[in-house]
Design a protein around this motif. Structure first.
Motif, PDB file in Angstrom:
ATOM      1  N   VAL A 179       4.514   6.315  -3.399  1.00 46.70           N
ATOM      2  CA  VAL A 179       3.597   5.244  -2.992  1.00 46.70           C
ATOM      3  C   VAL A 179       2.373   5.320  -3.901  1.00 46.70           C
ATOM      4  O   VAL A 179       1.547   6.220  -3.761  1.00 46.70           O
ATOM      5  CB  VAL A 179       3.197   5.389  -1.512  1.00 46.70           C
ATOM      6  N   VAL A 180       2.277   4.402  -4.841  1.00 49.47           N
ATOM      7  CA  VAL A 180       1.213   4.423  -5.854  1.00 49.47           C
ATOM      8  C   VAL A 180       0.244   3.277  -5.555  1.00 49.47           C
ATOM      9  O   VAL A 180       0.644   2.109  -5.462  1.00 49.47           O
ATOM     10  CB  VAL A 180       1.796   4.275  -7.268  1.00 49.47           C
ATOM     11  N   GLY A 181      -1.037   3.611  -5.420  1.00 51.59           N
ATOM     12  CA  GLY A 181      -2.039   2.608  -5.119  1.00 51.59           C
ATOM     13  C   GLY A 181      -2.557   1.901  -6.358  1.00 51.59           C
ATOM     14  O   GLY A 181      -2.272   2.276  -7.504  1.00 51.59           O
TER      15      GLY A 181
ATOM     16  N   SER B  65       0.040   0.819   2.009  1.00 54.94           N
ATOM     17  CA  SER B  65       0.362   2.082   1.339  1.00 54.94           C
ATOM     18  C   SER B  65       0.023   3.269   2.227  1.00 54.94           C
ATOM     19  O   SER B  65       0.810   4.221   2.378  1.00 54.94           O
ATOM     20  CB  SER B  65      -0.394   2.179   0.013  1.00 54.94           C
ATOM     21  N   GLU B  66      -1.177   3.214   2.855  1.00 50.41           N
ATOM     22  CA  GLU B  66      -1.570   4.307   3.744  1.00 50.41           C
ATOM     23  C   GLU B  66      -0.646   4.393   4.957  1.00 50.41           C
ATOM     24  O   GLU B  66      -0.342   5.488   5.454  1.00 50.41           O
ATOM     25  CB  GLU B  66      -3.014   4.098   4.199  1.00 50.41           C
TER      26      GLU B  66
ATOM     27  N   ILE C 143       3.548  -4.588  -3.734  1.00 48.57           N
ATOM     28  CA  ILE C 143       2.791  -5.354  -2.744  1.00 48.57           C
ATOM     29  C   ILE C 143       1.544  -5.885  -3.445  1.00 48.57           C
ATOM     30  O   ILE C 143       0.720  -5.106  -3.934  1.00 48.57           O
ATOM     31  CB  ILE C 143       2.413  -4.476  -1.542  1.00 48.57           C
ATOM     32  N   TYR C 144       1.394  -7.181  -3.497  1.00 50.83           N
ATOM     33  CA  TYR C 144       0.264  -7.773  -4.213  1.00 50.83           C
ATOM     34  C   TYR C 144      -0.382  -8.852  -3.350  1.00 50.83           C
ATOM     35  O   TYR C 144       0.194  -9.334  -2.361  1.00 50.83           O
ATOM     36  CB  TYR C 144       0.721  -8.366  -5.559  1.00 50.83           C
ATOM     37  N   GLY C 145      -1.589  -9.238  -3.728  1.00 53.14           N
ATOM     38  CA  GLY C 145      -2.305 -10.270  -2.987  1.00 53.14           C
ATOM     39  C   GLY C 145      -3.792 -10.186  -3.259  1.00 53.14           C
ATOM     40  O   GLY C 145      -4.268  -9.356  -4.047  1.00 53.14           O
ATOM     41  N   ALA C 146      -4.566 -11.023  -2.578  1.00 53.09           N
ATOM     42  CA  ALA C 146      -6.021 -11.048  -2.760  1.00 53.09           C
ATOM     43  C   ALA C 146      -6.653  -9.812  -2.144  1.00 53.09           C
ATOM     44  O   ALA C 146      -5.999  -9.029  -1.436  1.00 53.09           O
ATOM     45  CB  ALA C 146      -6.583 -12.318  -2.136  1.00 53.09           C
TER      46      ALA C 146
END
Length: 350
Positions: free
Chosen positions: A157-159, A42-43, A30-33
């Protein structure tokens, strides 16, 4: 197939359109500004897996009241986890849905508990084949804890911060107290072998605390006994008098018991004598029965002998009567008649 797969993450509310994030097979990024919800997503996944108690607070989630996480649980098939935004327990519905559930739901508790099978953590770990694994947390004492999704989720789930961190990926939390736990967890994931066979021993602090707790319990018991003695205090003279009476009664009771015991011993001796006498009489009666049977047989022989003697007597009388006369039936001379009589007497004897 072992393992789970994430299918979608959806937020629903009564007055707003659902917000949904779909996942593909394999690794999802999951990517973005900045401030676009990457960390929140993620949470939210951790929240739906039962790894965290509540969601981060922000203005964007206020219109929503429920979260839906579609998952594939190994060979069991597709399911959807439902959980209110406010937190609490979860529901597990069959199939992949994001609103208006159908079918009977299974209620799952969000908090992991040892040996409990009605938790979200247990259901997910069971699909992974890790529901009964133990990990050592303290290398010195061998203290263990059962594997939970809260510990394992950090690898699923890696932040962003964990990706950019310079520390080892094995030590994701960065907390020194969790170092042993994280190393043993990584070993479990690599080898499949857990620490269930490790023997746990109490630490010095635990032993001191346990000893202090026992001493405190004994002090409480002693204090309670002291209070009872104060409430039921008696005069020493009266107590000594009662003790003397009890000792006297004890002496009398002991003497009575000795008398009763002596009587019991006498009765036991008499009973043994009676049993021996009974056995002797029984043996004598058996011998008499045998003797009577012999006398009965002798009586029979005696009667038979008498009958033979009577026959001989009759034969002698007949012989005397026929000694000098011809046979009145056939006219035979006396010598022939005498010979026939002797033959008849011999037959009777036989």
């Amino acid at each position: 197939m072992k393992g789970i797969r994430l299918r979608h993450l959806a937020f629903t509310g009564p007055t707003i359109e659902p917000a949904k994030l779909n996942f593909v097979n394999g690794l999802n990024i999951i990517y973005g500004a900045s401030n676009t919800g990457k960390s929140f997503a993620s949470e939210a996944i951790l929240f739906m897996l039962g790894a965290v108690k509540k969601l981060p607070e922000n203005d964007e989630i206020k219109p929503y009241d429920a979260v839906w996480l579609g998952v594939t649980l190994g060979e069991e098939g597709d399911f959807t986890l439902y959980r209110p935004i406010a937190g609490g327990n979860l529901k597990l519905f069959p199939g992949l849905i994001s609103s208006h559930p159908t079918g009977k739901a299974e209620v799952l508790k969000w908090r992991h508990k040892e040996k409990a099978i009605d938790t979200a953590s247990y259901r997910i770990l069971k699909a992974l084949g890790l529901h009964d694994r133990w990990i050592v947390r303290n290398a010195g004492s061998g203290e263990k804890e059962q594997l939970s999704i809260r510990v394992l989720a950090k690898y699923a789930v890696v932040g962003e911060e964990d990706i950019m961190s310079k520390r080892s990926p094995v030590l994701l939390s960065g907390n020194h107290p969790d170092r042993t736990l994280e190393q043993n967890l990584f070993k479990l994931l690599l080898t499949g072998q857990d620490d269930a066979a490790i023997v746990t021993i109490p630490t010095q602090t635990e032993r001191v605390a346990a000893k202090a707790g026992k001493l405190e319990l004994i002090d409480d018991m002693l204090a309670q006994l002291d209070r009872q003695l104060e409430e039921e205090s008696r005069d020493r003279t009266e107590a000594e008098r009662q003790l003397s009476e009890l000792e006297a009664n004890g002496t009398i009771t002991s003497a009575e018991l000795q008398t009763v015991q002596a009587a019991l011993d006498q009765c036991a001796a008499e009973r043994r004598g009676a049993v021996d006498h009974r056995q002797s009489l029984t043996t004598r009666a058996a011998e008499l029965d045998i003797t009577l049977e012999r006398f009965i047989k002798l009586q029979a022989i005696y009667s038979s002998d008498l009958d033979r003697l009577h026959s001989i007597e009759e034969g002698g009388s007949l012989l005397a009567a026929m000694s000098e006369r011809d046979c009145p039936v056939c006219g035979a001379p006396p010598s022939v008649v005498l010979h026939s009589v002797w033959n008849l007497i011999g037959y009777w004897r036989g």
